[in-house]
Each structure stands twice: as structure tokens, then as C-alpha cells.
Design an enzyme around this catalytic site. Sequence first.
Site, PDB file in Angstrom:
ATOM      1  N   GLU A 100      29.740   9.297   7.615  1.00  0.00           N
ATOM      2  CA  GLU A 100      29.608   8.707   6.288  1.00  0.00           C
ATOM      3  C   GLU A 100      29.606   9.789   5.214  1.00  0.00           C
ATOM      4  O   GLU A 100      29.161  10.914   5.447  1.00  0.00           O
ATOM      5  CB  GLU A 100      28.323   7.875   6.206  1.00  0.00           C
ATOM      6  CG  GLU A 100      28.427   6.633   7.073  1.00  0.00           C
ATOM      7  CD  GLU A 100      27.186   5.755   7.046  1.00  0.00           C
ATOM      8  OE1 GLU A 100      27.347   4.542   7.144  1.00  0.00           O
ATOM      9  OE2 GLU A 100      26.067   6.284   6.933  1.00  0.00           O
ATOM     10  N   CYS A 113      28.295  13.724  -1.535  1.00  0.00           N
ATOM     11  CA  CYS A 113      27.373  14.132  -0.468  1.00  0.00           C
ATOM     12  C   CYS A 113      28.155  14.034   0.838  1.00  0.00           C
ATOM     13  O   CYS A 113      28.550  12.943   1.257  1.00  0.00           O
ATOM     14  CB  CYS A 113      26.148  13.214  -0.471  1.00  0.00           C
ATOM     15  SG  CYS A 113      24.993  13.614   0.856  1.00  0.00           S
ATOM     16  N   CYS A 120      23.442  14.021  14.952  1.00  0.00           N
ATOM     17  CA  CYS A 120      22.697  15.269  14.747  1.00  0.00           C
ATOM     18  C   CYS A 120      21.845  15.556  15.976  1.00  0.00           C
ATOM     19  O   CYS A 120      21.285  14.644  16.579  1.00  0.00           O
ATOM     20  CB  CYS A 120      21.803  15.157  13.509  1.00  0.00           C
ATOM     21  SG  CYS A 120      20.979  16.713  13.116  1.00  0.00           S
ATOM     22  N   CYS A 124      14.550  14.922  13.311  1.00  0.00           N
ATOM     23  CA  CYS A 124      13.609  14.683  12.217  1.00  0.00           C
ATOM     24  C   CYS A 124      13.203  13.208  12.265  1.00  0.00           C
ATOM     25  O   CYS A 124      14.067  12.328  12.328  1.00  0.00           O
ATOM     26  CB  CYS A 124      14.250  15.055  10.885  1.00  0.00           C
ATOM     27  SG  CYS A 124      14.876  16.744  10.903  1.00  0.00           S
ATOM     28  N   CYS A 127      14.624  10.229   9.857  1.00  0.00           N
ATOM     29  CA  CYS A 127      16.045  10.254   9.531  1.00  0.00           C
ATOM     30  C   CYS A 127      16.856   9.331  10.450  1.00  0.00           C
ATOM     31  O   CYS A 127      16.748   9.424  11.684  1.00  0.00           O
ATOM     32  CB  CYS A 127      16.542  11.695   9.652  1.00  0.00           C
ATOM     33  SG  CYS A 127      18.320  11.838   9.474  1.00  0.00           S
ATOM     34  N   CYS A 345      19.077   9.427   0.898  1.00  0.00           N
ATOM     35  CA  CYS A 345      18.666  10.481   1.820  1.00  0.00           C
ATOM     36  C   CYS A 345      18.036   9.908   3.084  1.00  0.00           C
ATOM     37  O   CYS A 345      17.160   9.058   3.019  1.00  0.00           O
ATOM     38  CB  CYS A 345      17.617  11.366   1.149  1.00  0.00           C
ATOM     39  SG  CYS A 345      18.333  12.550   0.059  1.00  0.00           S
TER      40      CYS A 345
HETATM   41  S1  SF4 Z   1      17.348  15.270   8.425  1.00  0.00           S
HETATM   42 FE1  SF4 Z   1      18.585  14.088   9.907  1.00  0.00          FE
HETATM   43  S2  SF4 Z   1      20.661  14.902   9.709  1.00  0.00           S
HETATM   44 FE2  SF4 Z   1      19.274  16.385   8.740  1.00  0.00          FE
HETATM   45  S3  SF4 Z   1      18.783  17.844  10.373  1.00  0.00           S
HETATM   46 FE3  SF4 Z   1      17.152  16.288  10.430  1.00  0.00          FE
HETATM   47  S4  SF4 Z   1      17.904  14.781  11.937  1.00  0.00           S
HETATM   48 FE4  SF4 Z   1      19.660  16.043  11.366  1.00  0.00          FE
END
Ligand code: SF4
Length: 368
Positions: A100, A113, A120, A124, A127, A345
Site C-alpha cells: 500500500e 507515504c 514486515c 511492533c 502495527c 500510521c
Molecule cells: S511499525 Fe510496523 S511496519 Fe514499521 S517496523 Fe514496526 S512492524 Fe514493521
Amino acid sequence: MNYNPSIDGQKTTLLGLTRRELEQFAARAGQPVYRGRQLFEWLYRKCETDFSLMSDLPAEFRQRLHEMASASPLSIIRRAEALDGTIKLLLETLDGHKIEAVAIPEGERLTACLSSQAGCALDCRFCATARLGFKCNLTTGEIIAQLFALEAVNRRRMTNVVMMGMGEPLLNCEAVFKAVVLITEPTGIGLSHSHFTLSTVGWRPGIEALIKAVKSKSMPGVKLALSLNAAHDDQRKALMPAASRYTIDELLSAAKEYAQISDMPVSITYLLLAGENDALSDARMLAKLAHKYNLKVNLIEYNYIGDIYRRASSTRSEAFFLHLKNAGLIATLRTSRGTDIAAACGQLAGTNDNNNNDDDDDDNNRFE
Ligand code: SF4
């Protein structure tokens, strides 16, 4: 022409190649090297990816380009537009990975962005991308193609680029740094390097690679945003287990070194989570860190993704923000954009779903 495009059955993707690489491509295709420079001009200056419209190339070469090359490695699957004008695109790579990219309008400014990875590897907790797991690193061409796709649907050039989409850019340094070079090349796309921001959760080897690249002048310095989200290591470990492999002090000292070498601003981004990191004691610790390392702080609102976290209330966010301001720091409290299309975000999940935001805190004030 003896160039055989199907040695490996693959077409060459031209987007993402440098001027020199395009010259080499032209030579391999039996053309004079200046045809490579013409391709560079068409791709990056005129943002033209349709070979048929590259009018100063011979018709026969344009035909060969259709056979042996593709200009862009992404296709647009879906587009969603938020009430605030934010546009999110769901794109597909040639390998079938979904990513995206988001365009955020704000007055005269239009910010792209971009994603650096499909999925990923980091985890986190707040996220949506983390839930996908890691799929692949994006190529330079796939990063630049996101920019072009956003410009095409917005019918105007982007004024700013932030790499804050899916993935950790500093875990894909080679492709990302090359994209920075091509996007900021004055004779190409020509975006000012001071309008380009790389965001990282604090991958220290990546920051070191960035320092090395800027020091050796193989890429220009760009702004760096360090996604800290905690003022002490235990708190950070709970929120960002993989990223907290490095201590806050280790990260901020690397960020400070980058700021000195690049002469570009480095900021801390801090996601305010109710009951997790939004207390005044957290603000005090954050203020100390920001002073020690001379960094600006951007506070951002959490966007609900169906997990255990909640957005900090307006009252606590404002109190946190005021504490930083009163401590003499440069700080902003940012409003989320595109929440109704899950484009804000932490919400990018490669699905273009609009339904992962049921947070009813609708406070849209912005403070600077
Ligand atoms: S915020 Fe999301 S996309 Fe960014 S490094 Fe952490 S897990 Fe990966």
C-alpha cells in the site's frame, strides 16, 4: 540487434535503473548509449512509462522495448479516498505481493507515504503490517512506482516523500538508498532531499549504513524520523520487542551522529497509547532524552487495529504535549489522516480494508 530479452524469460524493469544502467541497457539492446539517457529523461523527468509515447525514440526501438522491457513493476488493484482527501492505493508487484501507498494532502503540500517491504519482519505490537509477517523487500523500481502511481491518481506531483508505509526501510537499505538517489536526482524526478524523510523503528545497523552512505556521498542526506514510542527500555521492549534489541541510548546516539554528518534534522516520533506511555512521568523522561540528544518530538495519535491498545485521550495528549513545550522542546501533536480508509500510521495491512478503525475519539486538533 542481438539482445535476447528472454535468456531468463524475464523482461527488464526499467524503473529503478540509474542513468548509467539505462545506458548499459541501451547498449545491450544494440542502441547508441545516448538512448539510455533519453530513457532516463522519459522515465524520471517526464514520468512517462508508456514506451509508445516516448516520441524521440525510433519506432523500431519502441517496439523492441515492448518486447524486452517493462517500465513499471506495479499495478493498481484498488484505490480508496478518505473524507479528508487522503488517497490510499493497493498495489500489486509482478510477484503478486500486495503493498500500500498513501497520498496525504495538506494545503499546498502533497505527501507520498511509501512502503519499503511487503509485510514486515519486526513485530511492533500496535502495527497492522506486523501481522502480515515478512513477505519480501521491495525493489528500487517498486518504491519509485508507488510514487508515480500516487502522482497519476492525484494528477499532480508530490511535494514530499516519507518512507513510513509498510516495512522497515533500514532493513532494505540497498533498494531504499538507491530510490532516495533517483527521487532526489536534480536532472530526474528532482524532489529536494530536504523534502524526503526516512522513518525507522531504530534499526541501528541500518542507521550505521545510512551514516556510511551519506559520509561517502553515495546518497544525499535526508530527514530521519526515529519511531521511539517509549521513554525507557522496558516500555519499548513491551511495545516493540524486535526493535528494542538496541537500547534507546544506542539508537539516539547513532541518530545524533547521523544528524551531525548529514546536517539534516532527526526527529523522534512517539505514538501516544492510553495507559501505556502517555503519563506525565513518561513525558518527563522523553523530554530529558530529547534535550540530551537535541531532537524534535512528533507526537502521533494511535489508530485502532483491533488489538489491546487505545488512543490516548485528548486531555492526556495535550498535557503530554504541553509538558514537552514547557520543557523548551520543539514538539508537534499530529492529527491522524485517512483513518476512515485505514490509511493512517500503523494501519497499512495490504488489504485496502476500510473497517479496522472503530476508534470513536474524533479529535482532529493539531498543535505545533
Ligand atoms: S511499525 Fe510496523 S511496519 Fe514499521 S517496523 Fe514496526 S512492524 Fe514493521
